[in-house]
Design a protein around this motif. Structure first.
Motif, PDB file in Angstrom:
ATOM      1  N   MET A 106       0.822  -1.199   0.000  1.00  0.00           N
ATOM      2  CA  MET A 106       0.000   0.000   0.000  1.00  0.00           C
ATOM      3  C   MET A 106       0.862   1.256   0.000  1.00  0.00           C
ATOM      4  O   MET A 106       0.613   2.208  -0.753  1.00  0.00           O
ATOM      5  N   PHE A 107       1.910   1.251   0.831  1.00  0.00           N
ATOM      6  CA  PHE A 107       2.717   2.466   0.962  1.00  0.00           C
ATOM      7  C   PHE A 107       3.541   2.728  -0.291  1.00  0.00           C
ATOM      8  O   PHE A 107       3.740   3.885  -0.673  1.00  0.00           O
ATOM      9  N   ALA A 108       4.008   1.674  -0.948  1.00  0.00           N
ATOM     10  CA  ALA A 108       4.744   1.864  -2.201  1.00  0.00           C
ATOM     11  C   ALA A 108       3.863   2.535  -3.245  1.00  0.00           C
ATOM     12  O   ALA A 108       4.313   3.410  -3.994  1.00  0.00           O
ATOM     13  N   TYR A 109       2.605   2.146  -3.296  1.00  0.00           N
ATOM     14  CA  TYR A 109       1.667   2.738  -4.254  1.00  0.00           C
ATOM     15  C   TYR A 109       1.258   4.153  -3.860  1.00  0.00           C
ATOM     16  O   TYR A 109       1.149   5.037  -4.716  1.00  0.00           O
ATOM     17  N   HIS A 110       1.022   4.385  -2.587  1.00  0.00           N
ATOM     18  CA  HIS A 110       0.277   5.587  -2.178  1.00  0.00           C
ATOM     19  C   HIS A 110       1.041   6.522  -1.243  1.00  0.00           C
ATOM     20  O   HIS A 110       0.432   7.446  -0.694  1.00  0.00           O
ATOM     21  N   CYS A 111       2.350   6.335  -1.076  1.00  0.00           N
ATOM     22  CA  CYS A 111       3.073   7.158  -0.102  1.00  0.00           C
ATOM     23  C   CYS A 111       3.002   8.644  -0.433  1.00  0.00           C
ATOM     24  O   CYS A 111       2.838   9.489   0.465  1.00  0.00           O
ATOM     25  N   SER A 112       3.087   9.010  -1.704  1.00  0.00           N
ATOM     26  CA  SER A 112       3.055  10.433  -2.062  1.00  0.00           C
ATOM     27  C   SER A 112       1.735  11.079  -1.661  1.00  0.00           C
ATOM     28  O   SER A 112       1.711  12.194  -1.117  1.00  0.00           O
ATOM     29  N   ASP A 113       0.633  10.378  -1.911  1.00  0.00           N
ATOM     30  CA  ASP A 113      -0.682  10.907  -1.531  1.00  0.00           C
ATOM     31  C   ASP A 113      -0.802  11.056  -0.015  1.00  0.00           C
ATOM     32  O   ASP A 113      -1.346  12.052   0.482  1.00  0.00           O
ATOM     33  N   LEU A 114      -0.294  10.075   0.720  1.00  0.00           N
ATOM     34  CA  LEU A 114      -0.381  10.145   2.177  1.00  0.00           C
ATOM     35  C   LEU A 114       0.505  11.252   2.734  1.00  0.00           C
ATOM     36  O   LEU A 114       0.105  11.969   3.659  1.00  0.00           O
ATOM     37  N   PHE A 115       1.706  11.418   2.183  1.00  0.00           N
ATOM     38  CA  PHE A 115       2.583  12.501   2.619  1.00  0.00           C
ATOM     39  C   PHE A 115       1.930  13.865   2.398  1.00  0.00           C
ATOM     40  O   PHE A 115       1.985  14.753   3.254  1.00  0.00           O
ATOM     41  N   GLU A 116       1.329  14.040   1.248  1.00  0.00           N
ATOM     42  CA  GLU A 116       0.691  15.320   0.923  1.00  0.00           C
ATOM     43  C   GLU A 116      -0.455  15.621   1.884  1.00  0.00           C
ATOM     44  O   GLU A 116      -0.576  16.737   2.402  1.00  0.00           O
ATOM     45  N   LEU A 117      -1.299  14.626   2.138  1.00  0.00           N
ATOM     46  CA  LEU A 117      -2.427  14.826   3.040  1.00  0.00           C
ATOM     47  C   LEU A 117      -1.950  15.067   4.471  1.00  0.00           C
ATOM     48  O   LEU A 117      -2.501  15.928   5.177  1.00  0.00           O
ATOM     49  N   ALA A 118      -0.915  14.334   4.895  1.00  0.00           N
ATOM     50  CA  ALA A 118      -0.389  14.503   6.253  1.00  0.00           C
ATOM     51  C   ALA A 118       0.175  15.905   6.447  1.00  0.00           C
ATOM     52  O   ALA A 118       0.004  16.518   7.513  1.00  0.00           O
TER      53      ALA A 118
END
Length: 336
Positions: A106-118
């Motif tokens: 999950m994190f490999a796919y979506h880390c950029s989105d999670l970083f931006e939201l965080a």
């Protein structure tokens, strides 16, 4: 005494390890954070498949029930697969919670989105457990970035593959027999494809690429070769030459872009991975000032992964505290 309230998503091997570690290390948390840490909720897919006896903890299959809790500071995610993990973590960040994940796919796919939201919500993300189990590679890389430029990383990122290759050499087992032994010991899943075909190491390499170089290569440009084609005869041949086969991920930043490969590599006695055996993982980092640093340790298992998660828990909370202190100092300076 202040209390940090934590929810754990997933109650398999990793989730149980985290729950037990938090409950047995309260004095350490109190010393590090000046606060108690309390598990207030555990999420599972099917309640009927689990035995859970702590009536002070919300044990539920409803994520929204957890998000409605009045006091919730940190959400720890230890679920397999992209969904519903990604959705749960987005909702947790939007709720204002710090998040910690062990979910490498999950994190490999979506880390950029999670970083931006965080960043938008002013919370932190811990993801040490996504890469190399108990090895603190993410924290090490973050500390090296102050001065060093990192050009290349080599890593053994999958303990199952490393165990199989070690057993083929040391116990003279066939690939299939070594795989069966790994499954019997709990190192390999019933469907071992992710491990033996290099997908697990691939996801971890993508995360390392993101951390080191701020981006990932095009996924279809990455060479990913597993170990299922390696025979006992090949292993014996290399052993007679004092060589060993290791399944290695290589991440490098070149003039033509980021290059990543995951494949079996033959190494000699002077290679830092020559003596990395069994389920151990290892990471070798090349920095322009420090040279090469090699870290090794347990790459998987209940407490290796739990260790990475609870250390992340302390780190994200201390980072929040440091940021708050710095904000107060800046405001004081502005008011002078």
């Amino acid at each position: 005494m202040p209390t940090i309230n934590v929810a754990i998503l997933g109650y398999g091997t990793v989730g149980k390890g985290v729950y037990q570690t938090i409950n047995t290390h309260q004095e350490k948390f109190l010393t590090s954070l000046g606060a108690n840490v309390r598990v207030v909720a555990v999420l599972v897919k099917n309640i009927n498949r689990h035995s859970f006896n702590d009536e002070n903890v919300l044990f539920t299959s409803d994520m929204d029930e957890i998000l409605r809790l009045e006091h919730l500071d940190v959400v720890i995610e230890a679920i397999v697969g992209q969904e519903p993990s990604f959705t749960y973590l987005k909702k947790s960040i939007s709720r204002g919670c710090h998040i910690i994940t062990a979910n490498k796919e999950m994190f490999a796919y979506h880390c950029s989105d999670l970083f931006e939201l965080a960043e938008q919500k002013g919370v932190s993300i811990g993801f040490e457990a996504t890469v190399a189990g108990g090895i603190p590679i993410i924290q090490t890389l973050n500390k090296l970035f102050n001065i060093n430029s990192i050009s290349r990383i080599e890593a053994i990122l999958n303990g199952t593959s490393n165990f199989i290759l070690s057993q083929m050499r040391d116990a003279d087992l066939s690939f299939n027999d070594a795989l069966k032994l790994a499954q019997e010991k709990g190192y390999a899943e019933l469907d071992p494809t992710n491990d033996i075909e290099g997908y697990d190491a691939f996801y971890k390499a993508m995360i390392l690429s993101q951390v080191c170089f701020g981006a990932q290569p095009e996924w279809n440009s990455v060479k990913r070769d597993g170990i299922s084609h390696i025979t006992t005869e090949v292993v014996k041949n290399y052993t007679n030459k004092r060589l060993r086969t290791k399944h290695i991920a290589t991440i490098s930043n070149t003039s033509s872009g980021i290059k990543v490969s995951i494949e079996p590599v033959t190494v000699g006695e002077h290679h830092p991975f020559y003596n990395i055996e069994g389920v151990q993982n290892a990471v070798a980092i090349e920095g322009d000032v420090v040279g090469t640093i090699t870290l090794s340790g347990p790459g998987a298992g209940m407490y290796a992964t739990a260790s990475a998660i609870v250390e992340d828990l302390v780190h994200v909370l201390l980072s929040k505290k440091a940021n708050a202190i710095n904000t107060i100092k800046r405001n004081d300076q502005l008011s002078v």
